[in-house]
Design an enzyme around this catalytic site. Structure first.
Site, PDB file in Angstrom:
ATOM      1  N   SER A 147       0.971  -1.196   0.049  1.00 19.37           N
ATOM      2  CA  SER A 147      -0.060   0.134  -0.107  1.00 19.37           C
ATOM      3  C   SER A 147       0.781   1.384  -0.142  1.00 19.37           C
ATOM      4  O   SER A 147       2.128   1.155   0.596  1.00 19.37           O
ATOM      5  CB  SER A 147      -1.022   0.045   1.434  1.00 19.37           C
ATOM      6  OG  SER A 147      -1.497   1.266   1.616  1.00 19.37           O
ATOM      7  N   TYR A 160      -2.489  -1.249  10.323  1.00 16.63           N
ATOM      8  CA  TYR A 160      -2.440  -1.276   8.813  1.00 16.63           C
ATOM      9  C   TYR A 160      -1.079  -0.591   8.423  1.00 16.63           C
ATOM     10  O   TYR A 160      -0.295  -1.274   7.496  1.00 16.63           O
ATOM     11  CB  TYR A 160      -3.646  -0.321   8.172  1.00 16.63           C
ATOM     12  CG  TYR A 160      -3.614  -0.707   6.820  1.00 16.63           C
ATOM     13  CD1 TYR A 160      -4.497  -1.728   6.285  1.00 16.63           C
ATOM     14  CD2 TYR A 160      -3.371   0.014   5.941  1.00 16.63           C
ATOM     15  CE1 TYR A 160      -4.700  -2.170   4.882  1.00 16.63           C
ATOM     16  CE2 TYR A 160      -3.247   0.043   4.273  1.00 16.63           C
ATOM     17  CZ  TYR A 160      -4.173  -1.240   3.958  1.00 16.63           C
ATOM     18  OH  TYR A 160      -4.308  -1.472   2.740  1.00 16.63           O
TER      19      TYR A 160
HETATM   20  P1  NAD Z   1     -11.282  -6.502  -0.235  1.00 19.63           P
HETATM   21  O1  NAD Z   1     -12.155  -6.237   0.665  1.00 19.63           O
HETATM   22  O2  NAD Z   1     -12.016  -6.215  -1.691  1.00 19.63           O
HETATM   23  O3  NAD Z   1     -10.663  -7.827  -0.671  1.00 19.63           O
HETATM   24  C1  NAD Z   1      -9.916  -8.409   0.370  1.00 19.63           C
HETATM   25  C2  NAD Z   1      -9.819 -10.066   0.090  1.00 19.63           C
HETATM   26  O4  NAD Z   1      -9.033 -10.538   1.405  1.00 19.63           O
HETATM   27  C3  NAD Z   1     -11.280 -10.733  -0.100  1.00 19.63           C
HETATM   28  O5  NAD Z   1     -11.158 -11.360  -0.940  1.00 19.63           O
HETATM   29  C4  NAD Z   1     -11.546 -11.264   1.504  1.00 19.63           C
HETATM   30  O6  NAD Z   1     -12.401 -12.161   1.364  1.00 19.63           O
HETATM   31  C5  NAD Z   1     -10.170 -11.688   1.805  1.00 19.63           C
HETATM   32  N1  NAD Z   1     -10.006 -12.015   3.115  1.00 19.63           N
HETATM   33  C6  NAD Z   1     -10.274 -11.261   4.192  1.00 19.63           C
HETATM   34  N2  NAD Z   1     -10.017 -11.726   5.478  1.00 19.63           N
HETATM   35  C7  NAD Z   1      -9.480 -12.975   4.922  1.00 19.63           C
HETATM   36  C8  NAD Z   1      -8.792 -14.120   5.690  1.00 19.63           C
HETATM   37  N3  NAD Z   1      -8.609 -14.121   7.041  1.00 19.63           N
HETATM   38  N4  NAD Z   1      -8.220 -15.256   4.959  1.00 19.63           N
HETATM   39  C9  NAD Z   1      -8.167 -15.146   3.564  1.00 19.63           C
HETATM   40  N5  NAD Z   1      -8.785 -14.298   2.871  1.00 19.63           N
HETATM   41  C10 NAD Z   1      -9.329 -13.111   3.731  1.00 19.63           C
HETATM   42  O7  NAD Z   1     -10.041  -5.326  -0.391  1.00 19.63           O
HETATM   43  P2  NAD Z   1      -9.105  -4.959  -1.570  1.00 19.63           P
HETATM   44  O8  NAD Z   1      -9.103  -3.557  -1.214  1.00 19.63           O
HETATM   45  O9  NAD Z   1      -9.181  -5.451  -2.713  1.00 19.63           O
HETATM   46  O10 NAD Z   1      -7.943  -5.141  -0.639  1.00 19.63           O
HETATM   47  C11 NAD Z   1      -6.848  -6.236  -1.253  1.00 19.63           C
HETATM   48  C12 NAD Z   1      -5.556  -5.880  -0.683  1.00 19.63           C
HETATM   49  O11 NAD Z   1      -4.961  -4.667  -1.158  1.00 19.63           O
HETATM   50  C13 NAD Z   1      -5.274  -5.745   0.855  1.00 19.63           C
HETATM   51  O12 NAD Z   1      -4.092  -6.245   1.264  1.00 19.63           O
HETATM   52  C14 NAD Z   1      -5.388  -4.112   0.942  1.00 19.63           C
HETATM   53  O13 NAD Z   1      -4.508  -3.618   2.196  1.00 19.63           O
HETATM   54  C15 NAD Z   1      -4.476  -3.631  -0.402  1.00 19.63           C
HETATM   55  N6  NAD Z   1      -5.017  -2.301  -0.596  1.00 19.63           N
HETATM   56  C16 NAD Z   1      -5.992  -2.094  -0.828  1.00 19.63           C
HETATM   57  C17 NAD Z   1      -6.019  -0.348  -1.287  1.00 19.63           C
HETATM   58  C18 NAD Z   1      -7.433   0.056  -1.408  1.00 19.63           C
HETATM   59  O14 NAD Z   1      -7.596   1.284  -1.632  1.00 19.63           O
HETATM   60  N7  NAD Z   1      -8.412  -0.785  -1.780  1.00 19.63           N
HETATM   61  C19 NAD Z   1      -4.865   0.252  -1.431  1.00 19.63           C
HETATM   62  C20 NAD Z   1      -4.140  -0.472  -1.055  1.00 19.63           C
HETATM   63  C21 NAD Z   1      -3.621  -1.602  -0.846  1.00 19.63           C
END
Ligand code: NAD
Length: 265
Positions: A147, A160
Site C-alpha cells: 500500500s 495497517y
Molecule cells: P477487499 O475487501 O475487496 O478484498 C480483500 C480480500 O481478502 C477478500 O477476498 C477477502 O475475502 C479476503 N480476506 C479477508 N480476510 C481473509 C482471511 N482471514 N483469509 C483469507 N482471505 C481473507 O479489499 P481490497 O481493497 O481488494 O484489498 C486487497 C489488498 O489490497 C489488501 O491487502 C489491501 O490492504 C490492499 N490495498 C488496498 C487498497 C485500496 O484502496 N483498496 C489500497 C492499497 C492496498
C-alpha cells in the site's frame, strides 16, 4: 489474451482473491495463461460462479481454497494441497488484507492482532512455505499487495501502517535471499482503489475525524491523491502482471508505487 500467454502452464496463488484487487490480479494472471488458485471469504455460490467463470473465459484451471490466512496451519494445508495438485506455485500473490480505523489509544487489541496476522504474518508464512519448490524450479514471482501505507503513514491506521511497512521489510529481505535463484520479490503500493475495503472504512474514518462520509471521500481519500481519482483494480492488476514477465526479471526488492502521485508529495 489466452491460455497461450507468457504464464502458460504456470500456477498462481492469489490470496484474498474473491473480491477487489486480488480478483483483478487473478483475472490478469489467468488471462496470461496461468492456472489460478483463488482464496478468500464469501458466499460459496458466488465464489463458485467466479471460479467457473474465470476457467471458462480463459481456458485455464481455476481452483478455490478457503484457507483463513490468519491461521498458520490453514496456510500450510493450502500450500501443501496446491503443490500436490499442481506442483510448485510459480506466482505467489500475497494480497488478503483488512483495515480498521481508530485512534491508537482506542484501537481494539483484537483488530491489531487480526491485521498483523492477515496483512503481515500471512505473507511470511506463504513465502516461507512456497519458496522451497520455487527454488527447486529456479523460477518464481512473489508479489505482495502492500500500500502507499508501506511508505507513508496516515493517522488512525496504526495496525495497517505497521503491517504494510512490515511487508516492505519482508519484500526487501527475501529479494536479497533469492536474488540469484530466478525468483523476484516485489511489493505493489497502491493508493486508494475503490473496493469493499475502502468503502467499509468510510464510516469509521468519518467518526474518527468528526466529518461526514462525503467529506471523508473528498477531503481525506481523494485529497491524498494529486490525480483526484481512485486508482483502478485493472491498473493494479496490469502492474502485477508486468512483474511476472521476463521484461521484469531485474525488478526485485522493489516497492512499486501506483498511487496517483500521493507519495511524491
Ligand atoms: P477487499 O475487501 O475487496 O478484498 C480483500 C480480500 O481478502 C477478500 O477476498 C477477502 O475475502 C479476503 N480476506 C479477508 N480476510 C481473509 C482471511 N482471514 N483469509 C483469507 N482471505 C481473507 O479489499 P481490497 O481493497 O481488494 O484489498 C486487497 C489488498 O489490497 C489488501 O491487502 C489491501 O490492504 C490492499 N490495498 C488496498 C487498497 C485500496 O484502496 N483498496 C489500497 C492499497 C492496498
Amino acid at each position: 489474451m489466452s491460455k497461450d500467454g507468457h504464464l502458460k502452464d504456470r500456477v498462481a496463488l492469489v490470496t484474498g482473491s474473491t473480491s477487489g484487487i486480488g480478483l483483478g490480479i487473478a483475472r490478469s494472471l489467468a488471462g496470461a495463461g496461468a492456472h489460478v488458485v483463488l482464496n478468500g471469504f464469501g458466499d460459496p455460490a458466488v465464489i463458485e460462479k467466479l471460479r467457473a467463470g474465470l476457467a471458462a473465459e480463459f481456458g485455464v484451471e481455476v481452483r478455490y481454497f478457503g484457507a483463513d490466512m490468519t491461521k498458520e496451519d490453514e496456510i500450510a494445508g493450502m500450500i501443501r494441497d496446491v503443490e500436490r495438485e499442481f506442483g510448485a506455485i510459480d506466482v505467489l500473490v500475497n494480497n488478503a488484507g483488512v483495515q480498521h480505523v481508530a485512534p491508537v489509544d482506542e484501537f481494539p487489541v483484537d483488530k491489531w492482532n487480526l491485521i498483523l496476522a492477515l496483512n503481515l504474518s500471512a505473507a511470511f508464512h506463504a513465502i516461507r512455505l512456497a519458496l522451497p519448490a520455487m527454488k527447486q524450479k529456479g523460477w518464481g514471482r512473489i508479489i505482495s499487495t502492500a500500500s502507499a501505507h508501506a511508505l507513508v503513514a496516515s493517522p488512525f491506521k496504526v495496525a495497517y501502517v505497521a503491517a504494510k511497512h512490515g511487508i516492505a521489510g519482508i519484500t526487501k529481505t527475501v529479494a536479497l535471499e533469492v536474488a540469484d535463484k530466478g525468483i523476484t520479490v516485489n511489493a505493489i503500493c497502491p493508493g486508494y482503489v475503490w473496493t469493499p475495503l475502502v468503502e467499509k472504512q468510510i464510516p469509521d474514518t468519518a467518526r474518527a475525524r468528526g466529518m461526514t462520509e462525503e467529506q471523508v471521500k473528498k477531503d481525506v481519500i481523494l485529497a491524498a491523491q494529486p490525480t483526484k481519482e481512485f486508482v483502478t483494480v485493472e491498473e493494479v492488476a496490469a502492474l502485477a502482471l508486468f512483474l511476472t514477465t521476463d521484461g521484469a526479471r531485474s525488478i526485485t526488492g522493489s516497492l512499486q508505487s501506483i498511487d496517483g502521485g500521493w507519495t511524491a508529495a
